[in-house]
Design a protein around this motif. Structure first.
Motif, PDB file in Angstrom:
ATOM      1  N   GLU A  28       6.556 -18.615 -11.490  1.00 50.31           N
ATOM      2  CA  GLU A  28       5.490 -19.316 -10.762  1.00 50.31           C
ATOM      3  C   GLU A  28       5.534 -18.973  -9.274  1.00 50.31           C
ATOM      4  N   THR A  29       6.716 -18.861  -8.717  1.00 48.09           N
ATOM      5  CA  THR A  29       6.864 -18.486  -7.305  1.00 48.09           C
ATOM      6  C   THR A  29       6.275 -17.109  -7.055  1.00 48.09           C
ATOM      7  N   VAL A  30       6.603 -16.158  -7.913  1.00 47.66           N
ATOM      8  CA  VAL A  30       6.088 -14.796  -7.745  1.00 47.66           C
ATOM      9  C   VAL A  30       4.579 -14.781  -7.940  1.00 47.66           C
ATOM     10  N   LYS A  31       4.097 -15.356  -9.022  1.00 47.98           N
ATOM     11  CA  LYS A  31       2.649 -15.353  -9.309  1.00 47.98           C
ATOM     12  C   LYS A  31       1.843 -15.992  -8.194  1.00 47.98           C
ATOM     13  N   THR A  32       2.327 -17.093  -7.660  1.00 50.19           N
ATOM     14  CA  THR A  32       1.614 -17.827  -6.626  1.00 50.19           C
ATOM     15  C   THR A  32       1.558 -17.065  -5.310  1.00 50.19           C
ATOM     16  N   ASN A  33       2.557 -16.245  -5.047  1.00 51.39           N
ATOM     17  CA  ASN A  33       2.685 -15.616  -3.735  1.00 51.39           C
ATOM     18  C   ASN A  33       2.321 -14.139  -3.673  1.00 51.39           C
ATOM     19  N   LEU A  34       2.258 -13.457  -4.803  1.00 55.49           N
ATOM     20  CA  LEU A  34       1.859 -12.054  -4.752  1.00 55.49           C
ATOM     21  C   LEU A  34       0.400 -11.952  -4.328  1.00 55.49           C
ATOM     22  N   PRO A  35       0.086 -10.995  -3.466  1.00 49.82           N
ATOM     23  CA  PRO A  35      -1.312 -10.808  -3.072  1.00 49.82           C
ATOM     24  C   PRO A  35      -2.186 -10.432  -4.280  1.00 49.82           C
ATOM     25  N   GLU A  36      -3.459 -10.692  -4.144  1.00 52.91           N
ATOM     26  CA  GLU A  36      -4.422 -10.388  -5.199  1.00 52.91           C
ATOM     27  C   GLU A  36      -4.381  -8.905  -5.536  1.00 52.91           C
ATOM     28  N   GLY A  37      -4.475  -8.614  -6.819  1.00 53.76           N
ATOM     29  CA  GLY A  37      -4.517  -7.232  -7.280  1.00 53.76           C
ATOM     30  C   GLY A  37      -3.373  -6.879  -8.208  1.00 53.76           C
ATOM     31  N   PHE A  38      -2.210  -7.496  -8.011  1.00 49.77           N
ATOM     32  CA  PHE A  38      -1.105  -7.263  -8.933  1.00 49.77           C
ATOM     33  C   PHE A  38      -1.427  -7.981 -10.243  1.00 49.77           C
ATOM     34  N   GLU A  39      -0.954  -7.431 -11.358  1.00 48.75           N
ATOM     35  CA  GLU A  39      -1.151  -8.065 -12.657  1.00 48.75           C
ATOM     36  C   GLU A  39       0.196  -8.355 -13.298  1.00 48.75           C
ATOM     37  N   GLU A  40       0.251  -9.480 -14.000  1.00 43.93           N
ATOM     38  CA  GLU A  40       1.462  -9.866 -14.716  1.00 43.93           C
ATOM     39  C   GLU A  40       1.405  -9.294 -16.128  1.00 43.93           C
ATOM     40  N   CYS A  41       2.557  -8.853 -16.626  1.00 45.36           N
ATOM     41  CA  CYS A  41       2.634  -8.300 -17.972  1.00 45.36           C
ATOM     42  C   CYS A  41       4.091  -8.331 -18.432  1.00 45.36           C
ATOM     43  N   ILE A  42       4.326  -7.823 -19.601  1.00 48.01           N
ATOM     44  CA  ILE A  42       5.694  -7.546 -20.041  1.00 48.01           C
ATOM     45  C   ILE A  42       5.879  -6.046 -19.904  1.00 48.01           C
ATOM     46  N   SER A 137       0.978  -5.896  -0.152  1.00 49.47           N
ATOM     47  CA  SER A 137      -0.208  -5.880  -1.009  1.00 49.47           C
ATOM     48  C   SER A 137      -0.115  -4.707  -1.988  1.00 49.47           C
ATOM     49  N   PRO A 138      -0.955  -4.707  -3.011  1.00 51.93           N
ATOM     50  CA  PRO A 138      -0.975  -3.539  -3.895  1.00 51.93           C
ATOM     51  C   PRO A 138      -1.230  -2.233  -3.130  1.00 51.93           C
ATOM     52  N   GLN A 139      -2.138  -2.253  -2.164  1.00 54.16           N
ATOM     53  CA  GLN A 139      -2.422  -1.025  -1.412  1.00 54.16           C
ATOM     54  C   GLN A 139      -1.222  -0.614  -0.555  1.00 54.16           C
ATOM     55  N   ASP A 140      -0.530  -1.584   0.044  1.00 57.80           N
ATOM     56  CA  ASP A 140       0.695  -1.272   0.782  1.00 57.80           C
ATOM     57  C   ASP A 140       1.700  -0.572  -0.139  1.00 57.80           C
ATOM     58  N   TRP A 141       1.864  -1.131  -1.346  1.00 56.95           N
ATOM     59  CA  TRP A 141       2.821  -0.569  -2.297  1.00 56.95           C
ATOM     60  C   TRP A 141       2.405   0.838  -2.722  1.00 56.95           C
ATOM     61  N   ILE A 142       1.124   1.039  -2.998  1.00 57.95           N
ATOM     62  CA  ILE A 142       0.634   2.375  -3.374  1.00 57.95           C
ATOM     63  C   ILE A 142       0.944   3.376  -2.261  1.00 57.95           C
ATOM     64  N   ASN A 143       0.681   3.002  -1.021  1.00 56.56           N
ATOM     65  CA  ASN A 143       0.929   3.903   0.104  1.00 56.56           C
ATOM     66  C   ASN A 143       2.407   4.277   0.212  1.00 56.56           C
ATOM     67  N   ILE A 144       3.283   3.292   0.118  1.00 57.88           N
ATOM     68  CA  ILE A 144       4.729   3.544   0.201  1.00 57.88           C
ATOM     69  C   ILE A 144       5.185   4.376  -0.994  1.00 57.88           C
ATOM     70  N   TYR A 145       4.694   4.030  -2.161  1.00 57.39           N
ATOM     71  CA  TYR A 145       5.043   4.756  -3.386  1.00 57.39           C
ATOM     72  C   TYR A 145       4.669   6.230  -3.261  1.00 57.39           C
ATOM     73  N   GLU A 146       3.464   6.492  -2.804  1.00 57.43           N
ATOM     74  CA  GLU A 146       3.014   7.877  -2.701  1.00 57.43           C
ATOM     75  C   GLU A 146       3.776   8.644  -1.612  1.00 57.43           C
ATOM     76  N   GLN A 147       4.137   7.975  -0.536  1.00 56.68           N
ATOM     77  CA  GLN A 147       4.868   8.636   0.553  1.00 56.68           C
ATOM     78  C   GLN A 147       6.331   8.870   0.211  1.00 56.68           C
ATOM     79  N   ASN A 148       6.980   7.910  -0.424  1.00 56.82           N
ATOM     80  CA  ASN A 148       8.432   7.920  -0.526  1.00 56.82           C
ATOM     81  C   ASN A 148       9.003   8.160  -1.911  1.00 56.82           C
ATOM     82  N   ILE A 149       8.251   7.856  -2.941  1.00 53.14           N
ATOM     83  CA  ILE A 149       8.865   7.841  -4.270  1.00 53.14           C
ATOM     84  C   ILE A 149       8.252   8.860  -5.217  1.00 53.14           C
ATOM     85  N   LYS A 150       6.965   8.888  -5.293  1.00 48.47           N
ATOM     86  CA  LYS A 150       6.290   9.751  -6.256  1.00 48.47           C
ATOM     87  C   LYS A 150       6.668  11.205  -6.033  1.00 48.47           C
ATOM     88  N   LYS A 151       7.033  11.868  -7.111  1.00 49.54           N
ATOM     89  CA  LYS A 151       7.391  13.283  -7.046  1.00 49.54           C
ATOM     90  C   LYS A 151       6.113  14.119  -7.142  1.00 49.54           C
TER      91      LYS A 151
END
Length: 152
Positions: A28-42, A137-151
């Motif tokens: 509930e803490t995570v769901k309530t506080n994550l910015p809009e755009g993230f989706e919950e799943c298994i 935010s999701p866009q922040d994460w996408i930007n960091i992911y593309e700069q630092n992690i994605k091969k």
């Protein structure tokens, strides 16, 4: 420890009894506080929070059929874990979290690259986790992911 579940509710129903309330509150803490755009799943046998293909069609570089993972909650054998990719990929966010943690919990922070381990489930800093979740935010994460992690 992987729990075979199709939904977060089913996951929670399968964790040990003494962890159900803690996992529910952490969720509930995570769901309530994550910015809009993230989706919950298994995902990967845990409760996950991802950037869906609708926002990031490329998906996860390890398996593009999977949405881009961001955070997970898990009941492991000896601890409850919060996996947060942002603290792994963003040094500033990592350093902020590490410096704030002692203001909420008096015991030493037990942390891996993206994993925050809570061996004492009575001292989970829900307020701090909420603040951590609001910082990317999701866009922040996408930007960091593309700069630092994605091969390439």
């Amino acid at each position: 420890m992987t729990i075979d579940a199709k939904t977060p509710e089913e996951y929670i129903s399968k964790v040990p009894e003494d962890r159900k309330e803690v996992i529910s509150k952490l969720r509930e803490t995570v769901k309530t506080n994550l910015p809009e755009g993230f989706e919950e799943c298994i995902t990967y046998g845990m409760i996950g929070y991802v950037v869906p293909h609708s926002l990031y069609p490329n998906g996860y570089h390890c398996d593009p059929k999977q949405p881009l993972p961001f955070a997970c909650i898990a009941s492991q054998k000896n601890f409850v874990a919060l996996y947060h990719s942002g603290i792994y990929a963003d040094k500033e966010l990592h350093d902020w979290f590490v410096s704030e943690y002692p203001n909420y919990v008096k015991t030493k922070l037990d942390m891996g690259k993206s994993c925050i381990r809570f061996k004492n489930i009575q001292t989970i800093p829900y307020q701090l986790i909420g603040e951590l979740c609001r910082k990317m935010s999701p866009q922040d994460w996408i930007n960091i992911y593309e700069q630092n992690i994605k091969k390439s």
